[in-house]
Design a protein around this motif. Structure first.
Motif, mmCIF file in Angstrom:
data_model
loop_
_atom_site.group_PDB
_atom_site.id
_atom_site.type_symbol
_atom_site.label_atom_id
_atom_site.label_comp_id
_atom_site.label_asym_id
_atom_site.label_seq_id
_atom_site.Cartn_x
_atom_site.Cartn_y
_atom_site.Cartn_z
ATOM 1 N N ARG A 73 0.826 -1.214 0.000
ATOM 2 C CA ARG A 73 0.000 0.000 0.000
ATOM 3 C C ARG A 73 0.856 1.259 0.000
ATOM 4 N N ASP A 74 1.974 1.188 -0.763
ATOM 5 C CA ASP A 74 2.889 2.318 -0.937
ATOM 6 C C ASP A 74 3.571 2.728 0.360
ATOM 7 N N ASN A 75 3.647 1.826 1.301
ATOM 8 C CA ASN A 75 4.372 2.081 2.546
ATOM 9 C C ASN A 75 5.744 1.434 2.431
ATOM 10 N N ASP A 76 6.748 2.240 2.089
ATOM 11 C CA ASP A 76 8.082 1.710 1.841
ATOM 12 C C ASP A 76 8.722 1.098 3.079
ATOM 13 N N TYR A 77 8.189 1.411 4.246
ATOM 14 C CA TYR A 77 8.794 0.923 5.480
ATOM 15 C C TYR A 77 8.090 -0.317 6.024
ATOM 16 N N SER A 78 7.198 -0.885 5.230
ATOM 17 C CA SER A 78 6.455 -2.061 5.664
ATOM 18 C C SER A 78 6.752 -3.242 4.763
ATOM 19 N N ASP A 79 6.970 -4.403 5.377
ATOM 20 C CA ASP A 79 7.170 -5.635 4.617
ATOM 21 C C ASP A 79 5.868 -6.413 4.451
#
Length: 263
Positions: A137-143
């Motif tokens: 969901r465009d959250n670069d800090y989430s895997d």
């Protein structure tokens, strides 16, 4: 008098701004015909509502029941007969059938140059194809990657994908001819309110099932297809292709695929 008119306009637009915030997760598109391939391998057909923010489908079945389908239960679906949304431009090109066939495959639209652009009214009889990919969901800090719906705009193996969403755009008091002091004495450029518009967000669908966001399509395409970045840039320049236009971007991705740039 000008101040009173200004505040009247402001009161008129503020509810639209609040509505835009509420509908950010409530963007729904209605289609008269749809065929859905489920994760189980079964296929169901009927009228369909695509709930963009929730990545969910609701379908009206022949027995007059309504079935809710989250993205995890859907492999892909094809739709026709969209109810035209007046938030779109009066003219826009929305036929990606030829692009989905790829650069070759006997496709007459992909010869030495892209087909001439045509400005057409929306043709809601055209088929649109959506596929399910897992993304963060465009959250670069989430895997964490959850399934979501993406519209297929090009052929493969690297596929240009699109997600349409609502965005708030400001209505300013500049450009209305009210002088240097702005409208009603307000500074020029001050937002008078907001309206909702439809915005395209582009991605690359990769063979491993992941998606790569194209936040800066020109830069990100060159980076991903770096082996043939110069050829891609020359192709865009020769054919006057715009990296932010959905149709032009589909040409570019298909051309990059034809070069074997993904290998």
């Amino acid at each position: 008098m000008k101040k009173l008119l200004y505040f009247a306009l402001l009161l008129l637009w503020l509810p639209l701004s609040a509505q835009a915030q509420r509908t950010g997760q409530g963007f729904t598109q209605q289609f008269n015909q749809a065929s859905v391939l489920l994760s189980s391998g079964d296929t169901i057909s009927g009228p369909l509502a695509l709930h963009r923010g929730e990545d969910m489908l609701t379908m009206s079945l022949p027995d007059n029941t309504v079935r809710t389908l989250p993205a995890v239960n859907v492999q892909s679906f094809a739709v026709r007969g969209e109810r035209y949304d007046r938030r779109r431009e009066q003219y826009y090109y929305d036929d990606f059938y030829s692009m989905r066939q790829g650069y070759y495959s006997g496709n007459p639209y992909f010869g030495t140059a892209p087909a001439p652009r045509r400005r057409e009214r929306p043709d809601t009889t055209l088929m649109r194809v959506f596929r399910t990919y897992r993304w963060n969901r465009d959250n670069d800090y989430s895997d964490f990657r959850a399934p979501g719906f993406f519209e297929q705009l090009s052929g493969g193996p690297i596929i240009l994908l699109r997600r349409e969403g609502l965005v708030e755009r400001p209505i300013t008091n500049s450009g209305y001819g009210y002088g240097m002091g702005g409208y009603g004495g307000m500074p020029p450029g001050r937002p008078m309110g907001y309206y909702t518009d439809i915005k395209d967000n582009f991605y690359l669908g990769l063979p491993n099932g992941n998606v790569l966001p194209l936040r800066n399509p020109k830069k990100d395409l060159s980076s991903y297809f770096r082996t043939h970045a110069r050829q891609l840039a020359q192709y865009a320049k020769t054919n006057n292709l715009n990296y932010t236009d959905a149709r032009d971007l589909a040409y570019l991705v298909n051309y990059a695929n034809s070069l074997g740039a993904n290998e």
